[in-house]
Design an enzyme around this catalytic site. Structure first.
Site, PDB file in Angstrom:
ATOM      1  N   LYS A  22      -0.626  34.816  -4.981  1.00 48.15           N
ATOM      2  CA  LYS A  22      -0.832  34.090  -4.363  1.00 48.15           C
ATOM      3  C   LYS A  22      -1.229  32.969  -5.878  1.00 48.15           C
ATOM      4  O   LYS A  22      -0.843  31.589  -6.334  1.00 48.15           O
ATOM      5  CB  LYS A  22      -2.217  34.269  -3.783  1.00 48.15           C
ATOM      6  CG  LYS A  22      -2.333  32.789  -3.131  1.00 48.15           C
ATOM      7  CD  LYS A  22      -2.583  32.886  -1.391  1.00 48.15           C
ATOM      8  CE  LYS A  22      -4.100  32.911  -1.269  1.00 48.15           C
ATOM      9  NZ  LYS A  22      -5.090  32.188  -1.633  1.00 48.15           N
ATOM     10  N   GLY A  94      -7.765  26.620  -0.068  1.00 51.73           N
ATOM     11  CA  GLY A  94      -8.438  25.778  -1.321  1.00 51.73           C
ATOM     12  C   GLY A  94      -8.021  25.447  -2.468  1.00 51.73           C
ATOM     13  O   GLY A  94      -8.334  24.881  -2.824  1.00 51.73           O
ATOM     14  N   ARG A 122     -14.876  24.096   3.944  1.00 47.96           N
ATOM     15  CA  ARG A 122     -14.940  24.354   2.979  1.00 47.96           C
ATOM     16  C   ARG A 122     -16.039  22.972   1.921  1.00 47.96           C
ATOM     17  O   ARG A 122     -15.379  22.487   1.957  1.00 47.96           O
ATOM     18  CB  ARG A 122     -13.900  24.813   2.286  1.00 47.96           C
ATOM     19  CG  ARG A 122     -13.630  26.142   2.952  1.00 47.96           C
ATOM     20  CD  ARG A 122     -12.474  27.026   2.606  1.00 47.96           C
ATOM     21  NE  ARG A 122     -12.732  27.515   1.010  1.00 47.96           N
ATOM     22  CZ  ARG A 122     -11.641  28.405   0.614  1.00 47.96           C
ATOM     23  NH1 ARG A 122     -10.095  28.338   1.107  1.00 47.96           N
ATOM     24  NH2 ARG A 122     -12.431  28.644  -0.641  1.00 47.96           N
ATOM     25  N   SER A 167     -16.036  30.064 -10.397  1.00 50.01           N
ATOM     26  CA  SER A 167     -15.096  29.939  -9.472  1.00 50.01           C
ATOM     27  C   SER A 167     -13.540  29.703  -9.970  1.00 50.01           C
ATOM     28  O   SER A 167     -13.765  28.466 -11.706  1.00 50.01           O
ATOM     29  CB  SER A 167     -15.568  28.433  -8.136  1.00 50.01           C
ATOM     30  OG  SER A 167     -14.553  28.039  -8.199  1.00 50.01           O
ATOM     31  N   ASP A 315     -12.111  38.488  -3.616  1.00 51.70           N
ATOM     32  CA  ASP A 315     -11.170  38.698  -2.416  1.00 51.70           C
ATOM     33  C   ASP A 315     -10.973  39.950  -1.931  1.00 51.70           C
ATOM     34  O   ASP A 315     -10.343  39.478  -0.922  1.00 51.70           O
ATOM     35  CB  ASP A 315     -10.047  37.894  -2.785  1.00 51.70           C
ATOM     36  CG  ASP A 315      -9.777  36.875  -3.169  1.00 51.70           C
ATOM     37  OD1 ASP A 315     -10.722  35.831  -3.086  1.00 51.70           O
ATOM     38  OD2 ASP A 315      -8.762  35.506  -3.766  1.00 51.70           O
ATOM     39  N   LYS A 342     -15.776  30.598   2.129  1.00 55.05           N
ATOM     40  CA  LYS A 342     -14.518  31.409   2.171  1.00 55.05           C
ATOM     41  C   LYS A 342     -13.674  31.171   3.338  1.00 55.05           C
ATOM     42  O   LYS A 342     -14.121  29.717   4.027  1.00 55.05           O
ATOM     43  CB  LYS A 342     -13.834  32.566   2.275  1.00 55.05           C
ATOM     44  CG  LYS A 342     -14.677  33.219   0.255  1.00 55.05           C
ATOM     45  CD  LYS A 342     -13.791  32.450  -0.833  1.00 55.05           C
ATOM     46  CE  LYS A 342     -14.803  33.318  -2.267  1.00 55.05           C
ATOM     47  NZ  LYS A 342     -13.165  32.280  -3.243  1.00 55.05           N
TER      48      LYS A 342
END
Ligand code: S3P
Length: 431
Positions: A22, A94, A122, A167, A315, A342
């Site tokens: 992804k 996101g 978010r 991040s 994740d 998340k």
């Protein structure tokens, strides 16, 4: 409403591959869209999140042809995107909203980005801060710096920025903006998050250097189109890895999986838990890919996961919690407060679902204590609109006594089209 029914699984002997990564699919579309020339992406993930990115780049004037379900041709605009006619729907993604913000911040037009209920909850301050410092005008319309976002793009000026969160979405947003900013920009993160953007930028002809924990990029830079093979998504492979690792006598081979070391900390955690896992890298660049084999042996043992390891399995915590439920002893997950931001509040939702299966869990502000090895009973659980929560519950259902029903599973389409079919196949073969 879509749902998945699961029953106790007795055996597993399988070999397959999982759909494309992804994160890499998003980046392939975004970088291809701003490059000069035609980029070909093979192994593209046709999940809803990546389609949100694809439609967003079309809305900015890129011609994108889907020559096969998992292959796309992107005619890059050579750095000349067009103003979108309407607000852009980022769906549940996101990655789409945050990375796209970094791109449009440097264009002389206004873009409005919005998403579904989950995306609207978010936090966006993490990207709004650096983009404003670059000189863009950015309005977070939702309370507490949440979407929708209205971005008035500007001529950007290089900045130095140190992110308080590890991040990859923030880092990638920054790097995409820095490509359009004149001068030397530098980005620092507390610990290394997934480095797909750094691996792909050179494939598109961009240059930068790293110094200790910082990335230094001189802008402006133009990108050139390329061809990319997207590996299978390690995060999708993770569900089957835990299934095989926890099932005595199981044998599983997963082919063409992405093995980027900033993504594979789940393997280290499972090895500490006593799982039989081997990874073999068969192609090292631009993204490592190879084969994972798993053999199910005795009962797993509890472990501790914290600190630097967290961003590299962020994740995978929902499925790691399933491994913890199967393991003897108490598994401790710490420093994982990011999970509250998340697709759902994953610490709260994992706790809720595991308890429904009869697993004792203590929820902490930034983690979980999971007491494994207890009897797991079939349950009816909600996905809470979160794909990884739904898939993790389905895998736990394979270990439960009786019937499990995972409700509201349409969200799985965001990252793993075909998951429910694979569950049905495994169920059929494992009776
Ligand atoms: C992603 C980065 C991670 C991850 C998300 C995809 C990416 O988010 O959770 O699913 O593609 O950059 P953060 O970087 O915000 O932790």
């Amino acid at each position: 409403m879509k749902q998945i029914e699961i029953r106790h699984l007795r055996k597993l002997d399988a070999e397959f591959s999982v759909p494309g990564d992804k994160s890499i699919s998003h980046r392939g579309i975004l970088l291809g869209g701003i490059a000069t020339g035609t980029t070909r992406l093979r192994g593209f993930l046709p999940g809803e999140d990546c389609l949100s990115t694809l439609h967003a780049m079309q809305a900015l004037g890129c011609r994108i042809d889907r020559v096969a379900p998992d292959e796309v041709l992107i005619e890059g605009r050579g750095g000349k995107l067009l103003a979108p006619a309407e607000p852009i729907d980022c769906g549940n993604s996101g990655t789409t909203i945050r990375l796209l913000s970094g791109i449009v911040a440097g264009y002389p037009f206004t873009t409005r980005l919005f998403g579904d209920d989950s995306l609207s909850r978010r936090p966006m301050a993490r990207i709004a801060d650096p983009l404003r410092k670059f000189g863009a005008e950015l309005i977070c319309e939702g309370a507490g710096d949440r979407p929708p976002l209205t971005i008035h793009g500007k001529q950007l000026k290089a900045i130095d920025f140190s992110s308080s969160v590890a991040s990859a979405q923030v880092k990638s947003c920054f790097l995409l903006a820095a490509l359009h900013a004149s001068g030397k920009s530098s980005f620092t993160e507390p610990t290394l998050s997934r480095d797909h953007t750094e691996r792909l930028l050179p494939a598109f002809g961009a240059s930068f250097r790293t110094e200790k924990k910082s990335i230094i990029l001189h802008g402006p830079q133009r990108l050139e189109a390329t061809e990319l093979d997207v590996p299978g998504d390690f995060s999708s492979a993770a569900f089957w890895m835990v299934l095989a690792a926890g099932l005595p006598g199981a044998k599983l081979t997963l082919r063409k999986v992405g093995l980027n070391p900033t993504r594979t900390a789940l393997i280290s955690a499972l090895l500490r838990m006593g799982a039989g896992i081997m990874e073999k890298v068969e192609q090292p660049t631009p993204e490592p890919l190879g084969t994972i084999t798993v053999t199910g042996g005795g009962r797993l043992k509890a472990t501790q996961v914290s600190g630097k390891e967290i961003p590299n399995l962020i994740d995978e915590i929902p499925i790691l919690a399933v491994a913890a439920a199967l393991a003897e002893g108490t598994t401790e997950i710490k420093d994982a407060g990011e999970l509250r931001h998340k697709e759902s509040d994953r610490l709260a939702v994992i706790t809720k679902n595991l308890r429904l299966f009869g697993v004792p869990v203590e929820e902490k502000p930034d983690g979980l204590l999971i007491e494994g090895g207890c009897r797991i009973v079939g349950a009816e659980v909600e996905s809470h609109g979160d794909h990884r929560i739904a898939m993790s519950a389905a895998i736990l259902g394979f270990f439960a006594k009786g019937r499990t029903l995972v409700k509201d599973t349409a969200c799985i389409e965001t990252s793993y089209p075909g998951f429910a079919k694979q569950v049905a196949l495994i169920q059929e073969l494992g009776r």
